[in-house]
Design a protein around this motif. Structure first.
Motif, PDB file in Angstrom:
ATOM      1  N   SER A  71      19.970  24.962  16.401  1.00 39.50           N
ATOM      2  CA  SER A  71      21.235  25.205  17.104  1.00 39.50           C
ATOM      3  C   SER A  71      22.376  25.279  16.097  1.00 39.50           C
ATOM      4  O   SER A  71      22.201  24.982  14.917  1.00 39.50           O
ATOM      5  CB  SER A  71      21.501  24.089  18.131  1.00 39.50           C
ATOM      6  N   ARG A  72      23.530  25.683  16.580  1.00 37.85           N
ATOM      7  CA  ARG A  72      24.759  25.748  15.775  1.00 37.85           C
ATOM      8  C   ARG A  72      24.552  26.468  14.440  1.00 37.85           C
ATOM      9  O   ARG A  72      24.958  26.000  13.396  1.00 37.85           O
ATOM     10  CB  ARG A  72      25.329  24.347  15.547  1.00 37.85           C
ATOM     11  N   ASP A  75      21.412  17.910  10.185  1.00 35.07           N
ATOM     12  CA  ASP A  75      22.352  19.004   9.937  1.00 35.07           C
ATOM     13  C   ASP A  75      22.055  19.566   8.552  1.00 35.07           C
ATOM     14  O   ASP A  75      22.021  18.830   7.562  1.00 35.07           O
ATOM     15  CB  ASP A  75      23.793  18.518  10.011  1.00 35.07           C
ATOM     16  N   TRP A  90      23.225  24.976   9.933  1.00 35.15           N
ATOM     17  CA  TRP A  90      22.491  24.915  11.184  1.00 35.15           C
ATOM     18  C   TRP A  90      22.075  23.473  11.462  1.00 35.15           C
ATOM     19  O   TRP A  90      22.095  22.621  10.578  1.00 35.15           O
ATOM     20  CB  TRP A  90      21.262  25.826  11.150  1.00 35.15           C
TER      21      TRP A  90
END
Length: 269
Positions: free
Chosen positions: A45-46, A117, A69
């Motif tokens: 995600s992200r 992260d 990400w």
């Protein structure tokens, strides 16, 4: 740069490694997944490339790009990677970045040991990496991760970043000086980086704005929009009203970055 980067049933890192093994080497610690590797339950995600901005490259531009990400896996994340690829689909991709496939730096969440992260930074060198103008346009992101039981996941992240050819504009407003009310002819040229020929070549058929900024002001106003002709040529006329600067502005296209000419001053008497 032409390569087949994915083979059926082989995780992306392994296929990419095999495709480029003759010219590129994986960094220490990055191992290709075996063909019979078990798929992990990692979720990505992200995913953000270059802070969400386009990557505009001239002929010799060296640009540091960062991909960030988040990856979550019930078994915890042992390692993760992210890549850019270009082509009609991943089976027929004709470009892959970064070279060397560096492993991302991942930091485990302080509140959730299953989540990390990650980020990776790499340099795109236009002179080395962009040898074909057809590589301009949207590039896709593929993320890969290995969990702590050595299971793997490869996911097309459904994110794109535009890698564009740099453009250039010139402008000349004449005559100068000019009497008030007389006609000013404004000419120029629109070109863009051609990665095939390693030169800037004409960009015709594109909309370009003629803008004016009066002396003492910081604001440009669009006077009209014209279309670049043969050789990227630009030409139009306007009436001399007051001292000021004329420039051409190109907003860019799907394959080409924007550009602005430096304003050309005309003294109106």
């Amino acid at each position: 740069m032409h390569m087949h980067i994915r083979a059926p049933g082989v995780p992306f890192l392994g296929a990419l490694t095999l495709a480029l093994a003759s010219s590129l080497a994986l960094p220490a610690g990055a191992q290709a997944a075996p063909a019979d590797a078990t798929e992990s339950n990692a979720v990505f995600s992200r995913v953000v490339v270059n802070s969400g901005n386009s990557i505009v490259l001239g002929l010799t531009t060296k640009k540091t790009v960062t991909i960030t990400w988040t990856v979550t896996d019930p078994e915890g994340v042992a390692a993760s990677w992210a890549y850019l690829w270009h082509g009609p689909n991943i089976d027929d991709a004709d470009g892959a970045l970064p070279r060397g496939f560096p492993q991302g730096t991942c930091i485990v969440s302080s509140t959730d040991p299953t989540t990390s992260d990650c980020k990776v930074s790499f340099t795109i060198d236009a002179a080395r990496d962009m040898d074909d103008s057809d590589l301009a346009g949207n590039w896709n992101v593929l993320t890969s991760a290995q969990d702590k039981t050595d299971d793997w996941t490869d996911v097309d992240a459904a994110r794109v970043v535009r890698i564009a050819r740099a453009s250039r504009l010139t402008v000349n407003a004449a005559p100068e000086p000019v009497k008030k009310g007389r006609t000013i002819t404004v000419t120029g040229k629109l070109t863009r980086a051609n990665w095939d020929t390693n030169s800037y070549t004409a960009y015709r058929g594109r909309s370009v704005d003629l803008q004016f900024r009066k002396k003492g002001s910081n604001t440009y106003t669009t006077l009209e929009t014209i279309v670049s002709g043969t050789g990227g040529a630009l030409k139009t006329t306007t009436k001399a009203k007051q001292d000021g600067y004329y420039r051409f502005v190109f907003d860019g296209s799907g394959t080409t970055g924007s550009s602005k000419a430096t304003g050309d001053f005309v003294d109106v008497r």
